[in-house]
Design a protein around this motif. Structure first.
Motif, PDB file in Angstrom:
ATOM      1  N   ALA A  94     -58.630 -76.520 -42.463  1.00  0.00           N
ATOM      2  CA  ALA A  94     -57.295 -76.050 -42.804  1.00  0.00           C
ATOM      3  C   ALA A  94     -56.263 -76.542 -41.798  1.00  0.00           C
ATOM      4  N   ILE A  95     -55.060 -76.794 -42.319  1.00  0.00           N
ATOM      5  CA  ILE A  95     -53.895 -77.164 -41.507  1.00  0.00           C
ATOM      6  C   ILE A  95     -52.789 -76.167 -41.834  1.00  0.00           C
ATOM      7  N   SER A  96     -52.248 -75.503 -40.814  1.00  0.00           N
ATOM      8  CA  SER A  96     -51.173 -74.545 -41.091  1.00  0.00           C
ATOM      9  C   SER A  96     -50.370 -74.288 -39.828  1.00  0.00           C
ATOM     10  N   ILE A  97     -49.346 -73.461 -39.975  1.00  0.00           N
ATOM     11  CA  ILE A  97     -48.680 -72.873 -38.827  1.00  0.00           C
ATOM     12  C   ILE A  97     -49.202 -71.446 -38.691  1.00  0.00           C
ATOM     13  N   ASP A  98     -48.790 -70.748 -37.643  1.00  0.00           N
ATOM     14  CA  ASP A  98     -49.149 -69.344 -37.491  1.00  0.00           C
ATOM     15  C   ASP A  98     -48.115 -68.521 -38.263  1.00  0.00           C
ATOM     16  N   ASP A  99     -48.440 -68.205 -39.523  1.00  0.00           N
ATOM     17  CA  ASP A  99     -47.487 -67.510 -40.390  1.00  0.00           C
ATOM     18  C   ASP A  99     -47.112 -66.140 -39.844  1.00  0.00           C
ATOM     19  N   TYR A 100     -48.066 -65.450 -39.256  1.00  0.00           N
ATOM     20  CA  TYR A 100     -47.796 -64.123 -38.693  1.00  0.00           C
ATOM     21  C   TYR A 100     -46.756 -64.216 -37.572  1.00  0.00           C
ATOM     22  N   SER A 101     -46.984 -65.121 -36.627  1.00  0.00           N
ATOM     23  CA  SER A 101     -46.069 -65.251 -35.487  1.00  0.00           C
ATOM     24  C   SER A 101     -44.691 -65.723 -35.922  1.00  0.00           C
ATOM     25  N   ALA A 102     -44.645 -66.598 -36.932  1.00  0.00           N
ATOM     26  CA  ALA A 102     -43.363 -67.099 -37.415  1.00  0.00           C
ATOM     27  C   ALA A 102     -42.541 -65.977 -38.041  1.00  0.00           C
ATOM     28  N   ALA A 103     -43.170 -65.171 -38.896  1.00  0.00           N
ATOM     29  CA  ALA A 103     -42.455 -64.058 -39.533  1.00  0.00           C
ATOM     30  C   ALA A 103     -42.057 -63.008 -38.502  1.00  0.00           C
ATOM     31  N   HIS A 104     -42.924 -62.787 -37.522  1.00  0.00           N
ATOM     32  CA  HIS A 104     -42.630 -61.839 -36.434  1.00  0.00           C
ATOM     33  C   HIS A 104     -41.398 -62.316 -35.655  1.00  0.00           C
ATOM     34  N   ALA A 105     -41.348 -63.604 -35.353  1.00  0.00           N
ATOM     35  CA  ALA A 105     -40.222 -64.160 -34.586  1.00  0.00           C
ATOM     36  C   ALA A 105     -38.916 -64.038 -35.358  1.00  0.00           C
ATOM     37  N   MET A 106     -38.941 -64.320 -36.666  1.00  0.00           N
ATOM     38  CA  MET A 106     -37.716 -64.222 -37.460  1.00  0.00           C
ATOM     39  C   MET A 106     -37.237 -62.777 -37.567  1.00  0.00           C
ATOM     40  N   THR A 107     -38.150 -61.851 -37.782  1.00  0.00           N
ATOM     41  CA  THR A 107     -37.768 -60.441 -37.895  1.00  0.00           C
ATOM     42  C   THR A 107     -37.188 -59.941 -36.573  1.00  0.00           C
ATOM     43  N   ARG A 108     -37.798 -60.342 -35.470  1.00  0.00           N
ATOM     44  CA  ARG A 108     -37.282 -59.947 -34.150  1.00  0.00           C
ATOM     45  C   ARG A 108     -35.891 -60.523 -33.926  1.00  0.00           C
ATOM     46  N   TYR A 109     -35.683 -61.758 -34.346  1.00  0.00           N
ATOM     47  CA  TYR A 109     -34.374 -62.409 -34.212  1.00  0.00           C
ATOM     48  C   TYR A 109     -33.308 -61.626 -34.984  1.00  0.00           C
ATOM     49  N   ILE A 110     -33.629 -61.233 -36.204  1.00  0.00           N
ATOM     50  CA  ILE A 110     -32.670 -60.486 -37.024  1.00  0.00           C
ATOM     51  C   ILE A 110     -32.379 -59.121 -36.392  1.00  0.00           C
ATOM     52  N   ALA A 111     -33.415 -58.464 -35.876  1.00  0.00           N
ATOM     53  CA  ALA A 111     -33.233 -57.160 -35.224  1.00  0.00           C
ATOM     54  C   ALA A 111     -32.349 -57.294 -33.984  1.00  0.00           C
ATOM     55  N   GLU A 112     -32.507 -58.400 -33.259  1.00  0.00           N
ATOM     56  CA  GLU A 112     -31.710 -58.600 -32.036  1.00  0.00           C
ATOM     57  C   GLU A 112     -30.242 -58.871 -32.346  1.00  0.00           C
ATOM     58  N   LEU A 113     -29.944 -59.247 -33.594  1.00  0.00           N
ATOM     59  CA  LEU A 113     -28.542 -59.386 -34.011  1.00  0.00           C
ATOM     60  C   LEU A 113     -27.895 -58.014 -34.198  1.00  0.00           C
ATOM     61  N   GLY A 114     -28.718 -56.982 -34.262  1.00  0.00           N
ATOM     62  CA  GLY A 114     -28.206 -55.621 -34.418  1.00  0.00           C
ATOM     63  C   GLY A 114     -28.515 -54.971 -35.746  1.00  0.00           C
ATOM     64  N   HIS A 115     -29.238 -55.668 -36.621  1.00  0.00           N
ATOM     65  CA  HIS A 115     -29.561 -55.102 -37.932  1.00  0.00           C
ATOM     66  C   HIS A 115     -30.622 -54.007 -37.801  1.00  0.00           C
ATOM     67  N   ARG A 116     -30.397 -52.901 -38.518  1.00  0.00           N
ATOM     68  CA  ARG A 116     -31.348 -51.787 -38.487  1.00  0.00           C
ATOM     69  C   ARG A 116     -32.113 -51.661 -39.802  1.00  0.00           C
ATOM     70  N   ARG A 117     -31.514 -52.127 -40.884  1.00  0.00           N
ATOM     71  CA  ARG A 117     -32.201 -52.110 -42.187  1.00  0.00           C
ATOM     72  C   ARG A 117     -32.382 -53.557 -42.641  1.00  0.00           C
ATOM     73  N   ILE A 118     -33.605 -54.008 -42.491  1.00  0.00           N
ATOM     74  CA  ILE A 118     -33.939 -55.406 -42.773  1.00  0.00           C
ATOM     75  C   ILE A 118     -34.870 -55.452 -43.979  1.00  0.00           C
ATOM     76  N   GLY A 119     -34.385 -56.034 -45.082  1.00  0.00           N
ATOM     77  CA  GLY A 119     -35.213 -56.169 -46.272  1.00  0.00           C
ATOM     78  C   GLY A 119     -36.139 -57.374 -46.165  1.00  0.00           C
ATOM     79  N   PHE A 120     -37.208 -57.321 -46.938  1.00  0.00           N
ATOM     80  CA  PHE A 120     -38.179 -58.422 -46.906  1.00  0.00           C
ATOM     81  C   PHE A 120     -38.639 -58.719 -48.331  1.00  0.00           C
ATOM     82  N   ILE A 121     -38.671 -59.997 -48.694  1.00  0.00           N
ATOM     83  CA  ILE A 121     -39.198 -60.426 -49.992  1.00  0.00           C
ATOM     84  C   ILE A 121     -40.523 -61.132 -49.762  1.00  0.00           C
TER      85      ILE A 121
END
Length: 352
Positions: free
Chosen positions: A166-193
């Protein structure tokens, strides 16, 4: 004008049908078709009888390719995102050319056809398979590869097992990083699709989102999670669901760029400005991310590099098999990048 093919012609017997009728594996059928010597006479007779009874006709064009002294590899895909598929094909074709390898591409419209299509590729002389989710995760495909001793590489999958690397990225770490980035902008209610739950990556991205919320001290609210299928259309429905909430999210993170683009469209339809009223982030960084306005903040998944690495690994496995060497089954991780563009901003003052 040529007459249209009848349904019966389009559903002609496959190598899997012959294998089932003869009680053997598809690879054994392939060996009989290609007149290889390592098949017992009784087995050969059974296969030939099944071929005659079913009226099976091998793919002559692919077999003529197999007679050449070069590596023949197959790409079996079922991916709803045209932008994603385009990069995958470009990377695969470019790298196959560098190896002087022939790439035979087959689209699978239905999971129930996946086994027969894979078997048909192998019967036509393909020595190894490249696959994308969800096909690479199907048990019938894994069993076919195992029983036929066919090397394979799954692209954008974390499921390395048996014959399949298999060839991939670390999907867990990538989604974790994006969610943390959005939270650090000040968002408290973050939706996910979410993506298609048949794909392992979908669950990994959801887990990364949930864990990042908890670590930021934000509520892990099921109402803020909407189901998608990695398609633009599914993103429209999911975004509409989230933005119809009484206490709607101020940010939405979609599991791919197609669904993020759909979210931007729904936001505009509801009179919301992106990003002043709603932050929207995606995943993959396909061409779509920079062809809509505002351009998407997203996770860059190196699809071209993944396709090239997959071809390299598969060619290596095929050559090892030709030389009678053991094939190593491994999972190779490539780096991801969080790309900041114009679709994110701190939440409106009223939401802070």
């Amino acid at each position: 004008m040529k007459p249209r093919q009848s349904r019966r012609q389009r559903n002609a017997p496959t190598i899997s049908d012959v294998a089932r009728a003869a009680g053997v594996s598809p690879m054994t059928v392939s060996r009989v078709i290609n007149a290889e010597n390592n098949v017992r006479a009784k087995t050969r007779e059974s296969v030939q009888a099944a071929i005659e009874t079913l009226g099976y006709t091998p793919n002559r064009a692919a077999r003529s390719l197999a007679s050449a002294d070069q590596i023949i590899i197959g790409l079996l895909y079922s991916n709803p995102s045209a932008a994603y598929l385009s990069e995958l094909l470009v990377g695969g074709l470019e790298q196959a050319s560098r190896h002087n390898a022939q790439l035979v591409v087959e689209k699978c419209d239905s999971e129930r056809d996946a086994e027969s299509l894979a078997a048909r590729l192998m019967a036509g002389g393909v020595e190894g398979l490249l696959m994308t989710p969800p096909l690479s995760d199907l048990p019938q495909i894994r069993e076919l590869l195992r029983s036929s001793d066919t090397p394979a590489v799954a692209i954008a999958s974390e499921c390395a097992r048996d014959q399949t690397s298999a060839i991939s990225i670390d999907d867990y770490s990538a989604a974790h990083a994006m969610t943390r980035y959005i939270a650090e902008l000040g968002h408290r209610r973050i939706g996910f699709i979410t993506g298609d739950d048949k794909q392992v990556a979908s669950g990994r991205r959801l887990a990364g989102y949930r864990d990042a919320l908890r670590e930021a001290g934000l509520p892990d609210d099921d109402a803020l999670i909407a189901k998608g299928l990695f398609t633009y259309r599914s993103g429209l429905g999911a975004a509409d669901q989230l933005l119809a909430l009484d206490d709607r999210p101020t940010a939405i993170f979609a599991s791919n760029d197609d669904m993020a683009a759909a979210t931007v469209a729904i936001a505009h339809r509801r009179g919301l400005d992106v990003p002043a009223d709603l932050t929207v982030c995606g995943f993959d960084d396909t061409a779509l991310a920079t062809t809509i306005w505002p351009e998407l903040t997203t996770i860059h998944q190196p699809i071209l590099a993944m396709a090239r690495a997959a071809v390299d690994l598969l060619v290596e496995k095929i050559r090892a098999q030709r030389d009678g060497e053991a094939q190593e089954c491994r999972h190779q991780l490539l780096d991801f990048t969080l790309v900041e563009r114009q679709s994110d901003a701190p939440p409106p003052h009223s939401a802070t």
